[in-house]
Design an enzyme around this catalytic site. Structure first.
Site, PDB file in Angstrom:
ATOM      1  CG  HIS A 188      -2.268  -0.749   0.459  1.00 22.09           C
ATOM      2  ND1 HIS A 188      -2.480  -1.719   1.136  1.00 22.09           N
ATOM      3  CD2 HIS A 188      -2.910  -0.697  -0.003  1.00 22.09           C
ATOM      4  CE1 HIS A 188      -3.650  -2.360   0.818  1.00 22.09           C
ATOM      5  NE2 HIS A 188      -3.964  -1.615   0.310  1.00 22.09           N
ATOM      6  CD  GLU A 429      -2.626   8.959 -45.222  1.00 17.07           C
ATOM      7  OE1 GLU A 429      -1.884   9.493 -44.208  1.00 17.07           O
ATOM      8  OE2 GLU A 429      -3.434   7.329 -44.736  1.00 17.07           O
ATOM      9  CG  ASP A 453       1.214  10.097 -46.032  1.00 16.84           C
ATOM     10  OD1 ASP A 453       3.060  10.386 -46.502  1.00 16.84           O
ATOM     11  OD2 ASP A 453       1.123   9.024 -44.720  1.00 16.84           O
ATOM     12  CB  CYS A 500      -4.864  11.592 -36.478  1.00 18.30           C
ATOM     13  SG  CYS A 500      -5.127  10.618 -38.331  1.00 18.30           S
TER      14      CYS A 500
HETATM   15  C1  PEP Z   1       0.464  11.258 -41.768  1.00 13.88           C
HETATM   16  O1  PEP Z   1       0.139  10.770 -42.485  1.00 13.88           O
HETATM   17  O2  PEP Z   1      -0.567  11.818 -41.386  1.00 13.88           O
HETATM   18  C2  PEP Z   1      -0.706   9.583 -40.434  1.00 13.88           C
HETATM   19  C3  PEP Z   1      -1.364  10.726 -39.658  1.00 13.88           C
HETATM   20  O3  PEP Z   1      -0.598   8.480 -40.520  1.00 13.88           O
HETATM   21  P1  PEP Z   1       0.880   8.683 -40.911  1.00 13.88           P
HETATM   22  O4  PEP Z   1       1.880   9.215 -39.912  1.00 13.88           O
HETATM   23  O5  PEP Z   1       1.073   6.823 -39.924  1.00 13.88           O
HETATM   24  O6  PEP Z   1       1.853   7.928 -42.106  1.00 13.88           O
HETATM   25 MG    MG Z   2      -0.292   8.389 -43.562  1.00 14.31          MG
END
Ligand code: PEP
Ligand code: MG
Length: 546
Positions: A188, A429, A453, A500
């Site tokens: 703990h 992308e 990309d 992303c």
């Molecule tokens: C991208 O291309 O922005 C992406 C998130 O994928 P990765 O970087 O894995 O190609």
């Molecule tokens: Mg990519």
């Protein structure tokens, strides 16, 4: 400089002077007493006092470490009501005519020994709790004050071992870290240290009283401590410690708060992950979901083509742990810079423009189906989104969806559970996807802009080629225009749109993305809270400042 190692309880860094902590020594009189009734009365008073102390410790621990961790003090209070334990102490007074402190020490020790002899590691570890409560009762009986042992300067405390009540009783404002010679990671004390966010090293066999007053660094990331560190080490680890501290302060300030602008627009802040091992950072940084699980890392971390079951286990683990949060798993994006021997891919002159990602999946249907089946099976354990990478046409997207439906029908025919609310999306992308976003939006629930990309293909700049860095411009108007186009096209068709790629974490663009109408940003986990802070300070009803 001396370097010592141990087991780290928390990834953190503490820097400061060492203070050696010594538990108070008990000198217990073994003589026979004349008045056992008086000793019984003394024991009862001490028992009630310790129970009250435990109640205070419980309340203190709830505040500093949370209800779950504080449960140990409830356990201590219950222990002090346990008839078997109390009888063990009282019979030593009544039958052997020993003092209350002697009886308490031996009575609790006997019960602790019983726990220690058990096979189950959980019960074994509980013996420390019994000793701890026993020591508290003995301290009260001997009139010892355990609180004066910490000194007045913030320090790294070094002890042979620390009982949970000693740990929680410590003044946190004077505590930079803990190093103990003994202790187990499930004790703990360790649990409390972890939830108090205290860098802690246990089982550090080389602890020495000579360290008292010396400068030290406790490096929880590397499970070691440096006594009298060199200046270089001190400088670099001070920098890392300061980064940790500002992250912690942000967490304190923003955990559980929504990512909403001053004028009321809420964006979702998701994390990018590479596998089940990253789930901890999703939770620690208060991500609201996972916007990109790069599933190719499951393949890259496997010595051979991962089976459907192995993939199912990995996806299920993430979905189940994070449920009901949305987890978007991108199908295998292998190729270009991510190569795998067992895939036997040909060497190509232009791999970034070559046979990669969805192009492999659509031509190796069995390989693709193995992943889609694993994903669909895992969908029953959480809130899944599936995302296809490198899409350039509606034909490809529809083919992906057909294969997915084929897998779903097969699984249902096999009697397997599959969720019926899986969101389907694509990475935008490629310039082709951004330009044709209106058409692609007809077949998806969401778009996620892969700006890494998208930038490389729009600017014709190989993202792997460091020589091209001076020519690259991550804020290039062409890329920003594609982002804007994609968001607008998605919204026209009722799709939500996120980012992303790395650009999503660029704080200088957060307001721009918000003004474009982005719905989600999926970023490395450590960027979540800094971005939340920015989002909460933006007012979209006012014109953007230059
Ligand atoms: C991208 O291309 O922005 C992406 C998130 O994928 P990765 O970087 O894995 O190609
Ligand atoms: Mg990519």
């Amino acid at each position: 400089m001396q370097v010592v190692t141990g087991i780290s309880i928390l990834n953190g860094i503490a820097i400061g002077r060492i203070r050696i902590y010594k538990a108070p020594e008990f000198k217990i009189n073994e003589n026979i007493v004349d008045d056992p009734d008086l000793e019984l009365e003394r024991f009862e008073q001490a028992r009630v006092k310790v129970q009250n102390q435990q109640q205070v410790l419980y309340e203190k621990a709830v505040k500093s470490a949370g209800e779950e961790s504080a449960g140990i003090f409830q356990f201590h209070m219950d222990m002090l009501d346990d008839d078997d334990l109390l009888d063990a102490v009282k019979s030593i007074i009544e039958e052997q005519h020993h003092s209350a402190e002697y009886a308490a020490q031996h009575g609790f020790d006997n019960v602790a020994q019983m726990f220690r002899d058990m096979d189950d590691p959980y019960f074994k570890a509980r013996s420390a709790d019994v000793i701890d409560v026993g020591n508290s009762v003995v301290s009260v009986l001997l009139g010892l004050d355990a609180d004066s042992l910490q000194g007045t300067e913030p320090s790294i405390l070094v002890a042979d071992d620390l009982a949970p009540s000693e740990t929680v009783r410590l003044d946190k404002s004077l505590l930079l870290g803990l190093i103990t010679k003994e202790g187990s990671s499930t004790s703990h004390t360790a649990i409390l240290a972890r939830s108090m966010n205290l860098p802690t090293l246990i089982q550090c066999k080389d602890v020495s009283d000579d360290w008292d007053g010396k400068l030290a660094i406790l490096d929880g990331y590397n499970s070691c401590a440096y006594i009298e560190p060199t200046k270089d080490l001190l400088d670099s680890l001070t920098k890392k410690r300061n980064e940790d501290l500002s992250q912690k302060a942000l967490l304190q300030e923003l955990k559980g708060k929504s990512s909403t602008t001053l004028d009321g627009k809420t964006v979702r802040l998701f994390a990018n992950i590479g596998g089940p091992e990253d789930v901890g950072s999703v939770q620690m940084n208060d991500a609201e979901g996972v916007g990109l699980f790069r599933s190719e890392f499951v393949y890259l971390n496997s010595p051979d083509d991962p089976s459907e079951d192995a993939q199912f286990d990995a996806y299920k683990r993430v979905l189940e742990t994070l449920a009901p949060k949305l987890v978007i798993i991108r199908t295998c994006d292998i190729g270009a810079d991510k190569t795998i021997d067992y895939m036997h891919l040909d060497k190509e002159d232009n791999p970034a423009l070559g046979y990669r990602a969805i192009r492999i999946c659509l031509t190796r249907k069995d390989f693709f189906k193995r992943q889609l089946r694993a994903l669909l099976r895992a969908s029953a354990y959480g809130n899944l989104g599936i995302m296809f990478p490198m899409i350039i046409s509606q034909r490809e997207l529809r083919e992906c969806r057909e294969i997915l439906e084929e897998c779903r029908s097969e699984l249902i025919a096999e009697g397997k559970a599959v969720a019926d609310n899986i969101q389907i999306g694509i990475m935008v992308e490629t310039p082709a996807a951004a330009i044709c976003a209106d058409t692609l939006a007809e077949d998806v629930d969401f778009f996620s802009l892969g700006t890494n990309d998208l930038t490389q293909y729009t600017l014709a700049i190989d993202r792997q080629n460091a020589k091209l860095e001076p020519f690259s411009d991550t804020h290039h108007p062409a890329v920003l225009k594609e982002i804007q186009m994609t968001i607008e096209a998605g919204h026209r068709h009722g799709c939500w749109v996120g980012i992303c790629g790395e650009l999503g974490a660029d704080p200088t663009l957060t307001e721009t993305f918000l003004r474009m109408g982005v719905d989600e940003l999926s970023v490395n986990a450590r960027s979540i809270l800094p971005l939340r802070k920015i989002i909460r300070s933006v007012d979209l009803s006012k014109p953007e400042e230059e």
